[in-house]
Design an enzyme around this catalytic site. Structure first.
Site, mmCIF file in Angstrom:
data_model
loop_
_atom_site.group_PDB
_atom_site.id
_atom_site.type_symbol
_atom_site.label_atom_id
_atom_site.label_comp_id
_atom_site.label_asym_id
_atom_site.label_seq_id
_atom_site.Cartn_x
_atom_site.Cartn_y
_atom_site.Cartn_z
ATOM 1 N N ALA A 31 0.871 -1.197 0.000
ATOM 2 C CA ALA A 31 0.000 0.000 0.000
ATOM 3 C C ALA A 31 0.899 1.236 0.000
ATOM 4 O O ALA A 31 0.733 2.161 0.802
ATOM 5 C CB ALA A 31 -0.963 -0.001 1.193
ATOM 6 N N HIS A 36 6.782 6.036 1.416
ATOM 7 C CA HIS A 36 7.641 4.907 1.033
ATOM 8 C C HIS A 36 8.556 5.290 -0.126
ATOM 9 O O HIS A 36 9.731 4.922 -0.151
ATOM 10 C CB HIS A 36 6.793 3.707 0.607
ATOM 11 N N GLN A 62 2.644 -9.752 12.735
ATOM 12 C CA GLN A 62 2.725 -8.530 13.550
ATOM 13 C C GLN A 62 1.360 -7.889 13.798
ATOM 14 O O GLN A 62 1.279 -6.819 14.391
ATOM 15 C CB GLN A 62 3.697 -7.521 12.936
ATOM 16 N N GLY A 148 11.212 4.469 8.345
ATOM 17 C CA GLY A 148 10.679 5.806 8.591
ATOM 18 C C GLY A 148 10.544 6.113 10.075
ATOM 19 O O GLY A 148 10.296 5.223 10.888
ATOM 20 N N LYS A 150 8.141 7.766 11.322
ATOM 21 C CA LYS A 150 6.745 7.781 11.769
ATOM 22 C C LYS A 150 6.529 6.626 12.746
ATOM 23 O O LYS A 150 5.864 6.767 13.752
ATOM 24 C CB LYS A 150 5.786 7.679 10.601
ATOM 25 N N ASP A 151 7.103 5.476 12.428
ATOM 26 C CA ASP A 151 7.090 4.346 13.369
ATOM 27 C C ASP A 151 8.352 4.458 14.228
ATOM 28 O O ASP A 151 9.266 3.638 14.131
ATOM 29 C CB ASP A 151 7.050 3.023 12.596
ATOM 30 N N GLN A 154 9.256 1.520 16.459
ATOM 31 C CA GLN A 154 9.783 0.414 15.649
ATOM 32 C C GLN A 154 11.246 0.651 15.305
ATOM 33 O O GLN A 154 12.090 -0.258 15.409
ATOM 34 C CB GLN A 154 8.939 0.301 14.383
ATOM 35 N N SER A 186 0.270 7.834 5.657
ATOM 36 C CA SER A 186 0.106 6.485 6.192
ATOM 37 C C SER A 186 -0.835 5.722 5.287
ATOM 38 O O SER A 186 -1.791 6.297 4.749
ATOM 39 C CB SER A 186 -0.506 6.558 7.598
#
Ligand code: PAF
Length: 282
Positions: A31, A36, A62, A148, A150-151, A154, A186
């Site tokens: 997606a 990305h 996950q 990224g 944003k996470d 992570q 996102s």
């Protein structure tokens, strides 16, 4: 661009490319959007004449919520084009059966950074991320990997993964890509109702206000509480967390000279959005 659907195809495609410079991996769940594409271009710049490998794999392990997995957008044809147009050399697109044996029995679990923020509300999520990323590192054996910010959690956990497991991969964090209205890009944004899509840019607005307040000396707890209160004032929004933590270990900020992270997760209807901002005392 070459596309590998099996591990064997991937090994065969990568073999002649090894040792010819950097090999930079960008793992994704598909997606794909401009966020990305930015990661791919950053990987391309890092790799130079070397190789950029992307993976598109919607990792079932996950997802702690089957409904979330079922609703996750899937756009495989567009994903191939996005990779092709943004400097990817080899795209790995396996099916779950190719990635996981039915009787798999090894887990890869980070046990400190994973207990807070998204880890507290999504049990098992980061173990699933660590497992798939460790497998991708073993399969691709990249020199570098790009994730990224944003996470953010992570990214912090994956830095720990390579540090504590001595995996010889350099991890790079890429800045959050935002729409013109400030909403962090996102894959989940596509599922927002028009009302929630119109309201969602307020997350970043509140984060910027918090950054200014924190720089001017507002207490850490008050800054996070203000973001929560403002978000809860929006119809249909439920806050999962709004917390100000140490940007490296993600637990309570003991030393305010260190970089802080203000991280937010909030439900806009049935879509859970996350965002964050780094903060400093001025
Ligand atoms: O950030 C993501 O899209 C995923 O968590 C990742 C790193 C590709 C692992 O499945």
């Amino acid at each position: 661009m070459q596309i590998a659907r099996t591990k064997e195809e991937l090994r065969t495609m990568l073999a002649p490319l090894r040792g010819t410079g950097r090999m930079v991996l960008v793992p994704t769940m598909g997606a794909l959007h401009e966020g990305h594409a930015t990661l791919f271009r950053q990987a391309r710049a890092l790799a130079g004449a070397g190789t950029v490998v992307a993976s598109v794999f919607l990792n079932p392990v996950q997802f702690n919520d089957a409904g979330d997995l079922a609703a996750y957008p899937r756009t495989p044809e567009d994903d191939v084009e996005t990779c092709r147009n943004n400097g990817v050399d080899v795209l790995f697109m396996p099916m779950p059966e190719e990635m996981y044996s039915a009787d798999r029995s090894i887990t890869v679990e980070e046990t400190h950074l994973s207990t807070v923020l998204c880890g507290a509300s999504r049990p098992g999520h980061f173990a699933g991320v660590c497992l798939v990323v460790a497998k991708l590192f073993n399969l691709v054996q990249p020199t570098d990997a790009v994730f990224g910010k944003k996470d953010y959690q992570q990214l912090a956990i994956l830095r720990r993964l390579v540090r504590d497991m001595d995996i010889p991969v350099t991890i790079h964090g890429a800045e959050i890509v935002r729409g013109e209205d400030g909403l962090a890009l996102s894959s989940r944004n596509a599922r927002l109702t028009p009302e929630h899509r119109a309201a969602a840019p307020c997350i970043y607005k509140f984060l910027l206000e918090a950054r200014a307040d924190y720089a001017q000396g507002a207490p850490a707890a008050g800054v996070a509480a203000a973001v929560r209160r403002k978000l809860e004032g929006i119809p249909g929004v439920r806050v999962d967390y709004a917390e100000l933590v140490d940007a490296e270990h993600l637990h309570a900020l003991a030393d305010e000279r260190r970089t802080a992270l203000l991280a937010v997760a909030a439900w806009f209807g049935d879509v859970r959005l996350i965002d964050n901002i780094e903060l400093q005392r001025s």
